[in-house]
Design a protein around this motif. Structure first.
Motif, PDB file in Angstrom:
ATOM      1  N   ARG A   1      86.000  33.301  95.275  1.00  0.00           N
ATOM      2  CA  ARG A   1      86.711  34.569  95.052  1.00  0.00           C
ATOM      3  C   ARG A   1      88.224  34.361  94.950  1.00  0.00           C
ATOM      4  NH1 ARG A   1      84.566  38.392  99.721  1.00  0.00           N
ATOM      5  NH2 ARG A   1      85.542  40.004  98.435  1.00  0.00           N
ATOM      6  N   LEU A   2      88.636  33.130  94.716  1.00  0.00           N
ATOM      7  CA  LEU A   2      90.060  32.820  94.616  1.00  0.00           C
ATOM      8  C   LEU A   2      90.394  32.307  93.216  1.00  0.00           C
ATOM      9  CD1 LEU A   2      90.482  30.951  98.034  1.00  0.00           C
ATOM     10  CD2 LEU A   2      90.762  33.398  97.572  1.00  0.00           C
ATOM     11  N   ASP A   3      91.684  32.350  92.855  1.00  0.00           N
ATOM     12  CA  ASP A   3      92.127  31.858  91.554  1.00  0.00           C
ATOM     13  C   ASP A   3      93.502  31.213  91.696  1.00  0.00           C
ATOM     14  OD1 ASP A   3      93.916  33.989  91.773  1.00  0.00           O
ATOM     15  OD2 ASP A   3      92.711  35.303  90.494  1.00  0.00           O
ATOM     16  N   ASP A   4      94.188  30.999  90.573  1.00  0.00           N
ATOM     17  CA  ASP A   4      95.484  30.321  90.591  1.00  0.00           C
ATOM     18  C   ASP A   4      96.510  31.029  91.466  1.00  0.00           C
ATOM     19  OD1 ASP A   4      94.629  28.288  89.014  1.00  0.00           O
ATOM     20  OD2 ASP A   4      95.612  28.951  87.174  1.00  0.00           O
ATOM     21  N   SER A   5      96.402  32.339  91.573  1.00  0.00           N
ATOM     22  CA  SER A   5      97.375  33.078  92.372  1.00  0.00           C
ATOM     23  C   SER A   5      97.268  32.756  93.861  1.00  0.00           C
ATOM     24  CB  SER A   5      97.188  34.585  92.157  1.00  0.00           C
ATOM     25  OG  SER A   5      95.911  35.010  92.617  1.00  0.00           O
ATOM     26  N   SER A   6      96.170  32.115  94.273  1.00  0.00           N
ATOM     27  CA  SER A   6      95.968  31.764  95.679  1.00  0.00           C
ATOM     28  C   SER A   6      96.501  30.380  96.026  1.00  0.00           C
ATOM     29  CB  SER A   6      94.466  31.811  96.024  1.00  0.00           C
ATOM     30  OG  SER A   6      93.852  32.971  95.556  1.00  0.00           O
ATOM     31  N   LEU A   7      96.847  29.590  95.018  1.00  0.00           N
ATOM     32  CA  LEU A   7      97.132  28.179  95.259  1.00  0.00           C
ATOM     33  C   LEU A   7      98.386  27.961  96.101  1.00  0.00           C
ATOM     34  CD1 LEU A   7      96.196  26.646  91.793  1.00  0.00           C
ATOM     35  CD2 LEU A   7      94.791  26.892  93.854  1.00  0.00           C
ATOM     36  N   ASP A   8      99.433  28.714  95.834  1.00  0.00           N
ATOM     37  CA  ASP A   8     100.659  28.542  96.615  1.00  0.00           C
ATOM     38  C   ASP A   8     100.426  28.830  98.091  1.00  0.00           C
ATOM     39  OD1 ASP A   8     102.304  27.777  94.503  1.00  0.00           O
ATOM     40  OD2 ASP A   8     102.620  29.850  93.884  1.00  0.00           O
ATOM     41  N   PHE A   9      99.460  29.689  98.372  1.00  0.00           N
ATOM     42  CA  PHE A   9      99.139  30.025  99.759  1.00  0.00           C
ATOM     43  C   PHE A   9      98.285  28.941 100.405  1.00  0.00           C
ATOM     44  CE2 PHE A   9      96.144  31.948 102.777  1.00  0.00           C
ATOM     45  CZ  PHE A   9      97.032  32.496 103.697  1.00  0.00           C
ATOM     46  N   LEU A  10      97.333  28.384  99.652  1.00  0.00           N
ATOM     47  CA  LEU A  10      96.392  27.415 100.213  1.00  0.00           C
ATOM     48  C   LEU A  10      96.986  26.017 100.368  1.00  0.00           C
ATOM     49  CD1 LEU A  10      93.030  28.234  98.384  1.00  0.00           C
ATOM     50  CD2 LEU A  10      93.534  28.572 100.799  1.00  0.00           C
ATOM     51  N   ILE A  11      97.732  25.575  99.368  1.00  0.00           N
ATOM     52  CA  ILE A  11      98.199  24.190  99.334  1.00  0.00           C
ATOM     53  C   ILE A  11      99.452  24.039 100.184  1.00  0.00           C
ATOM     54  CG2 ILE A  11      99.048  22.367  97.825  1.00  0.00           C
ATOM     55  CD1 ILE A  11      97.254  23.520  95.646  1.00  0.00           C
ATOM     56  N   ARG A  12      99.354  23.212 101.224  1.00  0.00           N
ATOM     57  CA  ARG A  12     100.425  23.075 102.200  1.00  0.00           C
ATOM     58  C   ARG A  12     100.778  21.602 102.390  1.00  0.00           C
ATOM     59  NH1 ARG A  12      99.114  27.996 106.391  1.00  0.00           N
ATOM     60  NH2 ARG A  12      98.330  29.425 104.787  1.00  0.00           N
ATOM     61  N   PRO A  13     102.048  21.295 102.516  1.00  0.00           N
ATOM     62  CA  PRO A  13     102.492  19.897 102.594  1.00  0.00           C
ATOM     63  C   PRO A  13     101.929  19.122 103.776  1.00  0.00           C
ATOM     64  CG  PRO A  13     104.341  21.370 102.133  1.00  0.00           C
ATOM     65  CD  PRO A  13     103.170  22.243 102.473  1.00  0.00           C
ATOM     66  N   SER A  14     101.538  19.818 104.845  1.00  0.00           N
ATOM     67  CA  SER A  14     101.065  19.125 106.045  1.00  0.00           C
ATOM     68  C   SER A  14      99.647  18.591 105.914  1.00  0.00           C
ATOM     69  CB  SER A  14     101.137  20.068 107.252  1.00  0.00           C
ATOM     70  OG  SER A  14     100.296  21.205 107.047  1.00  0.00           O
ATOM     71  N   LEU A  15      98.910  18.983 104.871  1.00  0.00           N
ATOM     72  CA  LEU A  15      97.487  18.655 104.749  1.00  0.00           C
ATOM     73  C   LEU A  15      97.254  17.165 104.534  1.00  0.00           C
ATOM     74  CD1 LEU A  15      96.211  21.608 102.526  1.00  0.00           C
ATOM     75  CD2 LEU A  15      95.670  21.197 104.930  1.00  0.00           C
ATOM     76  N   GLN A  16      96.246  16.660 105.243  1.00  0.00           N
ATOM     77  CA  GLN A  16      95.768  15.292 105.040  1.00  0.00           C
ATOM     78  C   GLN A  16      94.341  15.273 104.503  1.00  0.00           C
ATOM     79  OE1 GLN A  16      96.255  13.093 108.696  1.00  0.00           O
ATOM     80  NE2 GLN A  16      98.483  13.232 108.644  1.00  0.00           N
ATOM     81  N   GLU A  17      93.602  16.359 104.723  1.00  0.00           N
ATOM     82  CA  GLU A  17      92.237  16.503 104.218  1.00  0.00           C
ATOM     83  C   GLU A  17      92.094  17.884 103.599  1.00  0.00           C
ATOM     84  OE1 GLU A  17      87.654  15.901 105.794  1.00  0.00           O
ATOM     85  OE2 GLU A  17      89.094  16.841 107.141  1.00  0.00           O
ATOM     86  N   LEU A  18      91.577  17.929 102.357  1.00  0.00           N
ATOM     87  CA  LEU A  18      91.437  19.204 101.655  1.00  0.00           C
ATOM     88  C   LEU A  18      90.124  19.215 100.881  1.00  0.00           C
ATOM     89  CD1 LEU A  18      92.611  21.939 100.740  1.00  0.00           C
ATOM     90  CD2 LEU A  18      93.716  20.720  98.849  1.00  0.00           C
ATOM     91  N   CYS A  19      89.304  20.236 101.139  1.00  0.00           N
ATOM     92  CA  CYS A  19      88.042  20.423 100.414  1.00  0.00           C
ATOM     93  C   CYS A  19      88.024  21.843  99.872  1.00  0.00           C
ATOM     94  CB  CYS A  19      86.839  20.197 101.329  1.00  0.00           C
ATOM     95  SG  CYS A  19      86.709  18.543 102.019  1.00  0.00           S
ATOM     96  N   LEU A  20      88.057  21.979  98.559  1.00  0.00           N
ATOM     97  CA  LEU A  20      88.018  23.279  97.905  1.00  0.00           C
ATOM     98  C   LEU A  20      86.772  23.338  97.029  1.00  0.00           C
ATOM     99  CD1 LEU A  20      91.772  23.712  96.877  1.00  0.00           C
ATOM    100  CD2 LEU A  20      90.620  24.528  98.944  1.00  0.00           C
TER     101      LEU A  20
END
Length: 641
Positions: free
Chosen positions: A89-108
């Motif tokens: 239920r997410l799109d490109d407009s959500s990316l700035d909110f989800l993607i964070r510099p502190s992340l070491q593991e990311l599963c989308l």
């Protein structure tokens, strides 16, 4: 309705606990547990709101939240290291909110509505990323992805160790795609790609010299430290296998799968010569070569026993072997593997058209200690082979689906296995009596059982399976495509009070509304009911399901249900209404197989005693709070309007 605090006299005591102590405890829990606690009292709720600003992990993939629901759950958090989210239920407009510099593991997961911006943004902002999983990127019409996005990802994430791209990368131009992989970090040790052509793989690992480069120019090594490679390709070929084997000198895990639409020509196929090139560096521990018949009945027709012999000679240290679609390999080839690869503990063979009982005749004389065995579509096997195989007392996983000649005597042997947890015997010639053999010697270890398509089974199979104290640990049960199973079988299952998590009964013509009502009212003990443990229920194409059944999928029934399979033609309006009223329930009505391997083990760790799913309640507005508590809490009901 009274508030949670008034129902439990111990909760007021919690108000006097030091907030630091509560916070320390909460940091050890996952998001579902934190929100479950937040729903019980004001103190926990206040602490949970604070905790979310510094928890290191956020895993929420059994529901697909919208941005409005994610915002209060994902505040600014410089300590966030691991994020796993279903992006349906997410799109490109959500990316700035989800993607964070502190992340070491990311599963989308399910990023169909996200474009290539996702990759480029990760490359720019997540410099410390170690593990990345992306699926279905840009699969929605109107979304696009460019090789420059991939280039920015590979050049920016210089600490990446594991990369999983579960989408079709063949959309990229071949030359440009191969070029950008030279930018990938040398730290990358694991790569998995959802679909790629074999030619692109070859060019990726051995890029050709540019037109203006000297013939003496030394090419930089591509992916020099890669240890694990998993690919789904158009054709598994000698050229591709040889290139992989020669160029990836550290490879320990190779998993290749193809599904040709037509029989491949010699140049686009795997032969004995290609098999001989496998493991030239001697480090391979896990090998999987599968030609799927999903699209067309194609096989590895140019590989025979000689090819297996040549391969096995270099694979004595192998621990896991999977071979699918090798129609020319006979008992001689398979016995060579068992006797040459003494360290193998996982053995899988699919479509072993010439595999017979003789392969396992003297298996007890080997030093093998098998724990996982799959012998699917091996129709020449009989009960004798399974009796020999059962001498491996460490077996915990056994897949014998579509082995048509296996019957009750095979189950008698299987019933002696003390550690067996998963048994798949779809399409076997077993009866109700045969199921009674399970559990007699297995010490109730069985957790997952599938008897799909075992036509001789009747309602009495439930009594046979759950006789006395037998098989009380079963949590996943597949009774699909059983023409003689009726509502009476479900009533018997309900009486056992076994907390089934996943129940599949698709294409059972005698299953109807009574089954749904019984499951909705199923009582596990004196305090837990309303079918509260079911997370998956598949009733697709069950003949007796009518509009009445849909009334029992409303709250508070089936609170943990996340996957529901029904026939949309029963009443499309009812299906749509159900999907709207329960936005976190995946309702499938086109016959697709249900389920996900992304569920966590929350139910085994934190037992919820209430009749509702607290996470869903919290997200939808915490309807049972008192007026005073609602003033102090985040009111998310408005976000859903």
């Amino acid at each position: 309705m009274a508030s949670s605090s008034s129902q439990n006299p111990l909760l007021p005591v919690m108000d006097h606990l030091p907030s630091a102590l509560i916070a320390t405890i909460m940091t050890k829990l996952d998001i579902r547990s934190i929100q479950s606690l937040a729903s019980t009292c004001k103190t926990f709720r206040s602490c949970a709101a604070h905790i979310l600003s510094f928890v290191p992990t956020f895993h929420l993939f059994d529901i697909a939240p919208s941005m409005d629901l994610l915002r209060p759950l994902l505040p600014s958090n410089p300590y966030l290291r691991s994020l796993k989210v279903d992006c349906t239920r997410l799109d490109d407009s959500s990316l700035d909110f989800l993607i964070r510099p502190s992340l070491q593991e990311l599963c989308l997961y399910n990023c169909a509505d996200c474009s290539g911006k996702l990759l480029s943004l990760l490359g720019r902002q997540c410099k410390d990323l170690r593990f990345l999983y992306l699926s279905s990127v840009a699969e929605k019409r109107g979304r696009s992805i460019d090789v420059l996005d991939l280039e920015e990802l590979l050049s920016g994430c210089t600490h990446l160790e594991t990369l999983v791209l579960m989408f079709d990368v063949s959309i990229f131009l071949r030359h440009n795609f191969a070029r950008v992989w030279a930018l990938a970090t040398r730290r990358l040790i694991s790569l998995e790609i959802g679909y790629i052509s074999s030619v692109m793989v070859t060019e990726l690992l051995s890029p050709s010299l540019g037109l203006h480069q000297s013939s003496y120019h030394v090419q930089p090594s591509i992916l020099p430290n890669l240890q694990k490679l998993c690919l789904s390709v158009d054709y598994i070929t000698d050229t591709m296998v040889s290139t992989i084997s020669k160029c990836l000198v550290c490879l320990t895990h190779l998993d290749l799968r193809d599904s040709p639409i037509i029989e491949p020509r010699m140049a686009f196929d795997l032969t004995n010569s290609g098999l001989q090139q496998i493991n030239v560096h001697g480090k391979l521990k896990h090998l999987s070569l599968v030609r799927s018949q999903e699209i067309a009945p194609t096989y590895f027709k140019r590989v025979n026993d000689l090819g297996i012999l040549l391969m096995a000679d270099k694979c004595s240290a192998m621990e896991s072997i999977c071979l699918g679609g090798f129609c020319q390999v006979t008992d001689t080839g398979y016995k060579t593997i068992l006797h040459s690869c003494s360290k193998v503990y996982k053995l899988r063979v699919f479509h072993g058209t010439h595999l017979t009982d003789l392969v396992f005749h003297d298996i007890s004389a080997t030093s093998l200690s098998l724990t996982h065995v799959s012998l699917r579509w091996c129709n020449l096997l009989t009960n004798l082979a399974i009796a020999r195989l059962a001498t491996n007392g460490d077996l915990s996983f056994l897949d014998l689906r579509d082995c048509r000649n296996l019957g009750d005597e095979a189950l008698r042997a299987i019933g002696t296995l003390p550690k067996l947890k998963t048994l798949l015997i779809d399409g076997c010639d077993i009866s109700d009596v045969g199921l009674s053999y399970l559990g007699r010697g297995s010490k109730n270890s069985l957790v997952s059982l599938s008897v799909r398509g075992c036509k001789r089974l009747t309602d009495r199979c439930i009594c046979s399976l759950f006789n006395g104290s037998s098989n009380k640990e079963i949590r996943e049960l597949d009774l699909s495509n059983l023409p003689n199973i009726s509502d009476d079988a479900v009533l018997l299952l309900v009486k056992t009070r076994i907390p089934i998590f996943e129940l599949r009964m698709r294409r059972c013509p005698l299953i109807g509304d009574i089954s749904v009502i019984a499951l909705a009212s199923m009582q596990i003990d004196d305090t837990v009911w309303h079918g509260s443990h079911l997370r998956l229920l598949d009733l697709y194409n069950c003949g007796g399901i009518t509009q009445l059944a849909f009334q029992w999928f409303k709250k508070p029934y089936f609170p943990r249900l996340r996957w529901l399979g029904v026939t949309g033609s029963v009443n499309r309006d009812l299906v749509d209404a159900l999907a709207r009223s329960r936005p976190f329930l995946h309702v499938a009505c086109r016959g697709e197989e249900l389920g996900t391997d992304q569920w966590d083990d929350m139910d085994d760790v934190y037992v919820q005693d209430e009749e509702v799913d607290f996470l869903e309640q919290w997200l939808l507005g915490a309807e049972n709070e008192s007026d005073d508590e609602m003033e102090d809490d985040v009111d998310l009901a408005e976000l859903l309007e």
